[in-house]
Write an enzyme that holds these catalytic residues in place. Structure first.
Site, PDB file in Angstrom:
ATOM      1  CB  SER A 144      30.778  66.299  32.344  1.00 51.37           C
ATOM      2  OG  SER A 144      31.103  67.476  31.634  1.00 51.37           O
ATOM      3  CE1 TYR A 157      34.244  63.352  29.193  1.00 47.61           C
ATOM      4  CE2 TYR A 157      32.933  65.354  29.053  1.00 47.61           C
ATOM      5  CZ  TYR A 157      33.734  64.506  29.785  1.00 47.61           C
ATOM      6  OH  TYR A 157      34.031  64.797  31.086  1.00 47.61           O
TER       7      TYR A 157
HETATM    8  N1  LIG Z   1      38.654  67.958  34.029  1.00 45.74           N
HETATM    9  C1  LIG Z   1      37.433  68.434  33.820  1.00 45.74           C
HETATM   10  O1  LIG Z   1      37.249  69.622  33.511  1.00 45.74           O
HETATM   11  C2  LIG Z   1      36.243  67.540  33.957  1.00 45.74           C
HETATM   12  C3  LIG Z   1      34.995  68.138  33.876  1.00 45.74           C
HETATM   13  C4  LIG Z   1      33.864  67.333  34.003  1.00 45.74           C
HETATM   14  C5  LIG Z   1      34.002  65.980  34.237  1.00 45.74           C
HETATM   15  N2  LIG Z   1      35.241  65.422  34.302  1.00 45.74           N
HETATM   16  C6  LIG Z   1      35.327  63.974  34.540  1.00 45.74           C
HETATM   17  O2  LIG Z   1      36.148  63.743  35.667  1.00 45.74           O
HETATM   18  C7  LIG Z   1      36.698  62.435  35.585  1.00 45.74           C
HETATM   19  C8  LIG Z   1      38.189  62.518  35.866  1.00 45.74           C
HETATM   20  O3  LIG Z   1      38.780  63.269  34.813  1.00 45.74           O
HETATM   21  P1  LIG Z   1      40.017  64.219  35.026  1.00 45.74           P
HETATM   22  O4  LIG Z   1      39.659  65.517  34.458  1.00 45.74           O
HETATM   23  O5  LIG Z   1      40.512  64.120  36.410  1.00 45.74           O
HETATM   24  O6  LIG Z   1      41.031  63.584  33.971  1.00 45.74           O
HETATM   25  P2  LIG Z   1      42.291  62.665  34.102  1.00 45.74           P
HETATM   26  O7  LIG Z   1      43.297  63.297  34.992  1.00 45.74           O
HETATM   27  O8  LIG Z   1      42.665  62.322  32.706  1.00 45.74           O
HETATM   28  O9  LIG Z   1      41.751  61.372  34.860  1.00 45.74           O
HETATM   29  C9  LIG Z   1      41.083  60.322  34.224  1.00 45.74           C
HETATM   30  C10 LIG Z   1      41.214  59.122  35.134  1.00 45.74           C
HETATM   31  O10 LIG Z   1      40.464  58.044  34.550  1.00 45.74           O
HETATM   32  C11 LIG Z   1      41.321  56.906  34.486  1.00 45.74           C
HETATM   33  N3  LIG Z   1      40.925  56.053  33.375  1.00 45.74           N
HETATM   34  C12 LIG Z   1      40.780  56.398  32.064  1.00 45.74           C
HETATM   35  N4  LIG Z   1      40.454  55.326  31.345  1.00 45.74           N
HETATM   36  C13 LIG Z   1      40.380  54.263  32.220  1.00 45.74           C
HETATM   37  C14 LIG Z   1      40.098  52.891  32.088  1.00 45.74           C
HETATM   38  N5  LIG Z   1      39.808  52.353  30.896  1.00 45.74           N
HETATM   39  N6  LIG Z   1      40.107  52.120  33.193  1.00 45.74           N
HETATM   40  C15 LIG Z   1      40.408  52.656  34.400  1.00 45.74           C
HETATM   41  N7  LIG Z   1      40.684  53.945  34.592  1.00 45.74           N
HETATM   42  C16 LIG Z   1      40.680  54.736  33.507  1.00 45.74           C
HETATM   43  C17 LIG Z   1      42.721  57.476  34.297  1.00 45.74           C
HETATM   44  O11 LIG Z   1      43.701  56.564  34.717  1.00 45.74           O
HETATM   45  P3  LIG Z   1      44.583  55.592  33.789  1.00 45.74           P
HETATM   46  O12 LIG Z   1      44.914  56.347  32.532  1.00 45.74           O
HETATM   47  O13 LIG Z   1      45.745  55.287  34.681  1.00 45.74           O
HETATM   48  O14 LIG Z   1      43.722  54.403  33.542  1.00 45.74           O
HETATM   49  C18 LIG Z   1      42.656  58.652  35.264  1.00 45.74           C
HETATM   50  O15 LIG Z   1      42.898  58.207  36.572  1.00 45.74           O
HETATM   51  C19 LIG Z   1      36.350  61.917  34.186  1.00 45.74           C
HETATM   52  O16 LIG Z   1      35.237  61.061  34.281  1.00 45.74           O
HETATM   53  C20 LIG Z   1      35.974  63.182  33.430  1.00 45.74           C
HETATM   54  O17 LIG Z   1      35.071  62.908  32.391  1.00 45.74           O
HETATM   55  C21 LIG Z   1      36.367  66.170  34.177  1.00 45.74           C
END
Ligand SMILES: NC(=O)c1ccc[n+]([C@@H]2O[C@H](COP(=O)([O-])OP(=O)(O)OC[C@H]3O[C@@H](n4cnc5c(N)ncnc54)[C@H](OP(=O)(O)O)[C@@H]3O)[C@@H](O)[C@H]2O)c1
Length: 257
Positions: A144, A157
């Protein structure tokens, strides 16, 4: 310059996306499936994974909690036995709860570490021996821009993502000569359930689909760091070079925190 072997054809390749039930991981799984890849998807929500796979013939569903090493090992064994060694594993699962030091929660600090950093370590633990033996495979970690420098609300985070950026560099140094690809994905703001918690206007907000295209494009170009949207991330990279006094003042001005 391509730092990794380029992955520009996906037909028949096997990709394992961990954290694929929603958001960026889900969109990336769909983007790779559309390109003809064989895709395996993991996360805790097995129903959401099944719904995703129903529209994607051949998609393999491997529900797991990434903080549970044995669950990750069992899923990996099943995947390798039935489909072979993945050409790409994307450690995309992540947890985010805004937190400040004035309301410090040790439990949340550890939970972020277990999922965001411990999860990728579990994947490395189960995949690296086979990838090293085969001399192929690409490991991609989800970072990130919160990794670049300290940001308000990112007490729990930010350090996990900074650790992943450092880890990816060391992995690259150790694994590139052995034929393996290593990348770190550093997105700005993407509209997902994770960022829906933010109570501030998010600059340069992207859709998960646009994020997925940027990620797949980065793998295809052989990039080490895949950061986007560039009009936002280059600005943050410039802030990395500010002395602390100027950096803290700029953050306070921009966020009011
Ligand atoms: N959105 C942004 O602006 C942004 C920016 C920078 C980085 N990121 C990173 O991108 C990645 C995806 O995030 P997102 O924004 O797409 O959010 P999201 O829609 O909330 O996705 C998070 C994913 O992680 C899974 N997850 C969470 N805890 C888990 C666990 N203990 N075991 C297995 N799976 C788990 C969730 O699935 P379940 O709940 O079904 O387990 C979901 O599929 C994350 O690493 C986040 O830090 C996001």
């Amino acid at each position: 310059m391509a730092l990794n072997p380029r992955i520009d054809t996906w037909a028949g390749r096997l990709a394992w996306i961990v954290g694929a039930s929603t958001g960026i991981g889900r969109a990336t799984a769909l983007a790779l499936h559309r390109r003809g890849a064989r895709v395996a998807v993991s996360a805790r929500d097995a129903d959401a994974l099944q719904r995703l796979a129903r529209g994607c013939p051949g998609m393999v569903v491997l529900p797991l909690d990434v903080s549970d090493r044995e669950a990750v090992a069992a899923a990996s064994r099943e995947l390798i036995a039935n489909q072979g060694l993945p050409d790409l594993a994307f450690a995309c699962a992540g947890h985010y709860l805004p937190q400040r030091a004035t309301a410090f929660s040790l439990a949340e600090m550890k939970r972020h570490m277990d999922i965001n950093y411990g999860g990728p370590l579990h994947l490395l633990d189960v995949l690296l021996p086979d990838m090293l033996a085969a001399g192929r495979g690409h490991l991609s970690l989800m970072g990130s821009v919160a990794a670049y420098r300290g940001l308000p609300q990112a007490l729990a985070y930010g350090p996990t993502k900074a650790a992943l950026n450092n880890l990816a560099e060391v992995l690259y140094l150790d694994l590139h000569e052995r034929g393996l690809g290593v990348s770190i994905v550093n997105p700005g703001f993407v509209q997902t359930p994770l960022t829906a918690q933010n109570r501030f206007p998010m600059p340069a907000l992207m859709t998960p689909e646009a994020a997925a295209e940027a990620i797949v494009g980065g793998w295809s170009a052989g990039r080490f760091e895949i950061h986007f949207p560039r009009r936002f991330t280059w600005g943050l990279k410039a802030l990395q070079h500010l002395p602390h006094g100027l950096y803290f003042a700029a953050v306070r001005r921009a966020t009011g925190l």
